[in-house]
Design a protein around this motif. Sequence first.
Motif, PDB file in Angstrom:
ATOM      1  N   GLU A  99     -81.690  12.285  -3.055  1.00  0.00           N
ATOM      2  CA  GLU A  99     -81.562  12.719  -1.664  1.00  0.00           C
ATOM      3  C   GLU A  99     -81.789  11.583  -0.673  1.00  0.00           C
ATOM      4  OE1 GLU A  99     -83.076  17.351  -2.185  1.00  0.00           O
ATOM      5  OE2 GLU A  99     -84.515  15.751  -1.788  1.00  0.00           O
ATOM      6  N   ALA A 100     -82.859  10.842  -0.864  1.00  0.00           N
ATOM      7  CA  ALA A 100     -83.206   9.786   0.087  1.00  0.00           C
ATOM      8  C   ALA A 100     -82.138   8.713   0.138  1.00  0.00           C
ATOM      9  CB  ALA A 100     -84.558   9.174  -0.274  1.00  0.00           C
ATOM     10  N   VAL A 101     -81.602   8.333  -1.004  1.00  0.00           N
ATOM     11  CA  VAL A 101     -80.558   7.302  -1.050  1.00  0.00           C
ATOM     12  C   VAL A 101     -79.284   7.816  -0.398  1.00  0.00           C
ATOM     13  CG1 VAL A 101     -79.131   5.875  -2.569  1.00  0.00           C
ATOM     14  CG2 VAL A 101     -81.551   6.218  -3.090  1.00  0.00           C
ATOM     15  N   ALA A 102     -78.935   9.065  -0.676  1.00  0.00           N
ATOM     16  CA  ALA A 102     -77.726   9.635  -0.083  1.00  0.00           C
ATOM     17  C   ALA A 102     -77.835   9.695   1.432  1.00  0.00           C
ATOM     18  CB  ALA A 102     -77.478  11.036  -0.646  1.00  0.00           C
ATOM     19  N   GLU A 103     -78.951  10.218   1.916  1.00  0.00           N
ATOM     20  CA  GLU A 103     -79.092  10.462   3.345  1.00  0.00           C
ATOM     21  C   GLU A 103     -79.311   9.185   4.143  1.00  0.00           C
ATOM     22  OE1 GLU A 103     -81.633  13.437   6.311  1.00  0.00           O
ATOM     23  OE2 GLU A 103     -82.298  13.111   4.242  1.00  0.00           O
ATOM     24  N   LEU A 229     -88.649  15.874   1.952  1.00  0.00           N
ATOM     25  CA  LEU A 229     -87.595  14.894   2.178  1.00  0.00           C
ATOM     26  C   LEU A 229     -88.178  13.587   2.682  1.00  0.00           C
ATOM     27  CD1 LEU A 229     -84.847  17.078   3.914  1.00  0.00           C
ATOM     28  CD2 LEU A 229     -84.977  16.408   1.513  1.00  0.00           C
ATOM     29  N   TYR A 230     -87.654  12.483   2.175  1.00  0.00           N
ATOM     30  CA  TYR A 230     -88.124  11.183   2.625  1.00  0.00           C
ATOM     31  C   TYR A 230     -87.811  10.970   4.103  1.00  0.00           C
ATOM     32  CZ  TYR A 230     -89.132   6.171   2.414  1.00  0.00           C
ATOM     33  OH  TYR A 230     -89.668   4.923   2.608  1.00  0.00           O
ATOM     34  N   SER A 231     -86.700  11.528   4.571  1.00  0.00           N
ATOM     35  CA  SER A 231     -86.355  11.398   5.990  1.00  0.00           C
ATOM     36  C   SER A 231     -87.411  12.051   6.866  1.00  0.00           C
ATOM     37  CB  SER A 231     -84.982  12.024   6.265  1.00  0.00           C
ATOM     38  OG  SER A 231     -84.971  13.389   5.900  1.00  0.00           O
ATOM     39  N   GLN A 235     -89.573  10.165   9.714  1.00  0.00           N
ATOM     40  CA  GLN A 235     -89.585  10.670  11.081  1.00  0.00           C
ATOM     41  C   GLN A 235     -91.011  10.940  11.542  1.00  0.00           C
ATOM     42  OE1 GLN A 235     -86.769  10.919  13.131  1.00  0.00           O
ATOM     43  NE2 GLN A 235     -88.449  11.016  14.600  1.00  0.00           N
ATOM     44  N   ALA A 236     -91.836  11.461  10.644  1.00  0.00           N
ATOM     45  CA  ALA A 236     -93.244  11.698  10.986  1.00  0.00           C
ATOM     46  C   ALA A 236     -93.948  10.381  11.302  1.00  0.00           C
ATOM     47  CB  ALA A 236     -93.945  12.416   9.839  1.00  0.00           C
ATOM     48  N   ALA A 237     -93.628   9.340  10.542  1.00  0.00           N
ATOM     49  CA  ALA A 237     -94.235   8.032  10.808  1.00  0.00           C
ATOM     50  C   ALA A 237     -93.753   7.472  12.143  1.00  0.00           C
ATOM     51  CB  ALA A 237     -93.899   7.066   9.667  1.00  0.00           C
ATOM     52  N   ALA A 243     -99.379   6.877   8.642  1.00  0.00           N
ATOM     53  CA  ALA A 243     -98.778   5.724   7.974  1.00  0.00           C
ATOM     54  C   ALA A 243     -98.058   6.194   6.719  1.00  0.00           C
ATOM     55  CB  ALA A 243     -99.850   4.703   7.607  1.00  0.00           C
ATOM     56  N   ALA A 244     -96.918   5.598   6.445  1.00  0.00           N
ATOM     57  CA  ALA A 244     -96.116   5.969   5.283  1.00  0.00           C
ATOM     58  C   ALA A 244     -95.868   4.751   4.423  1.00  0.00           C
ATOM     59  CB  ALA A 244     -94.776   6.567   5.728  1.00  0.00           C
ATOM     60  N   ILE A 245     -95.559   5.011   3.151  1.00  0.00           N
ATOM     61  CA  ILE A 245     -95.100   3.925   2.286  1.00  0.00           C
ATOM     62  C   ILE A 245     -93.600   3.761   2.535  1.00  0.00           C
ATOM     63  CG2 ILE A 245     -94.487   3.391  -0.093  1.00  0.00           C
ATOM     64  CD1 ILE A 245     -97.212   2.535   0.404  1.00  0.00           C
ATOM     65  N   GLY A 246     -93.243   2.614   3.068  1.00  0.00           N
ATOM     66  CA  GLY A 246     -91.847   2.359   3.380  1.00  0.00           C
ATOM     67  C   GLY A 246     -91.123   1.707   2.219  1.00  0.00           C
ATOM     68  N   ARG A 247     -89.887   2.115   2.027  1.00  0.00           N
ATOM     69  CA  ARG A 247     -88.976   1.464   1.086  1.00  0.00           C
ATOM     70  C   ARG A 247     -87.932   0.761   1.953  1.00  0.00           C
ATOM     71  NH1 ARG A 247     -88.610   3.807  -4.446  1.00  0.00           N
ATOM     72  NH2 ARG A 247     -90.580   4.891  -4.783  1.00  0.00           N
TER      73      ARG A 247
END
Length: 314
Positions: A99-103, A229-231, A235-237, A243-247
């Motif tokens: 999902e994350a890669v697609a979106e 969802l990663y999105s 968005q929350a970050a 704080a989020a772990i970013g890719r």
Amino acid sequence: MLRLPPLESLRFFEAAARHQSFARAASELDVTPAAVAHRIRTLEKHLEAELFDRRSRGVRLNRRGRAYLKEVQRILADVHGISQRHRREAPRVGIVSVEAVAERWLVPRLPSFRAAHPDIAIELETNHRGVDPQRSDFDCWLAYTGETSAPRPLTRREDTLLEETLYEEQLVPVCSPVLLAARGRLGSPAELHDWPLLYDLGWDADWSYWFARQGELTPDLSRASGFRLYSMVIQAAVNGIGAAIGRPMLIARELDRRTLVPIFDRQAEAPERCCLITTAASRHRPEVQAFRKWVLQEAKTAARTVADPVRTTP
């Protein structure tokens, strides 16, 4: 004259064998379990051999059935490929993606593929988990795996699936500039223990993995906020919730616009890499070849763009 089995029974057998269940095959084919059982019996009568062991709790492929399944799947894939080449409709590439890669990575780039190949249609399905080697209804799969970067056969269907690395991923804590200004620059990863943390429910080990690579204990994540969802995590970050772990490959836009900034100049190599998995049955088709060439080049270009994702805030 060729003595062929009832050809429709092959489709019923493939579904029942793949699911190891007449009931689940019936649900997929939109028929009754009795209809599946009848087709299987007809096929076994034609072969003069049983393909399943019938048990009180269901069915299981026997040795002959497993060998027959491999041949039937190859034949059905060949027939599908031949039919696709002779259909009058536009060539189509069936893609399954995390999902994350697609979106966040693939869809924003698809306009360039469409511009280069206006006659090729895309059919995109999302899946949060890794590739399912038992599925045969796709051409390409974008998934995270922990394997080596060299092209290689995929386990359990060595003769049908090939895996190639799209890109390697990094992990880096990020937050909004406003939150960082309010909290102040941190001196060590341990100071993050008191921060509100965000995580993706499908990647719930990312924080633990990053802290371990820094030689630090993982904070208590019971107070952290998780999102499906990663999105949503990103968005929350951006909104300053935590704080989020970013890719970096998935948040390149936010990093470029500085709606998210790295908290430290420390990153960790992710435990898995994003890979492209293609099927042997479709790999020779021109439209799949075009997509494969395009997506590998896009990944190469994107990797150069985010080669140095960690940038400290002035």
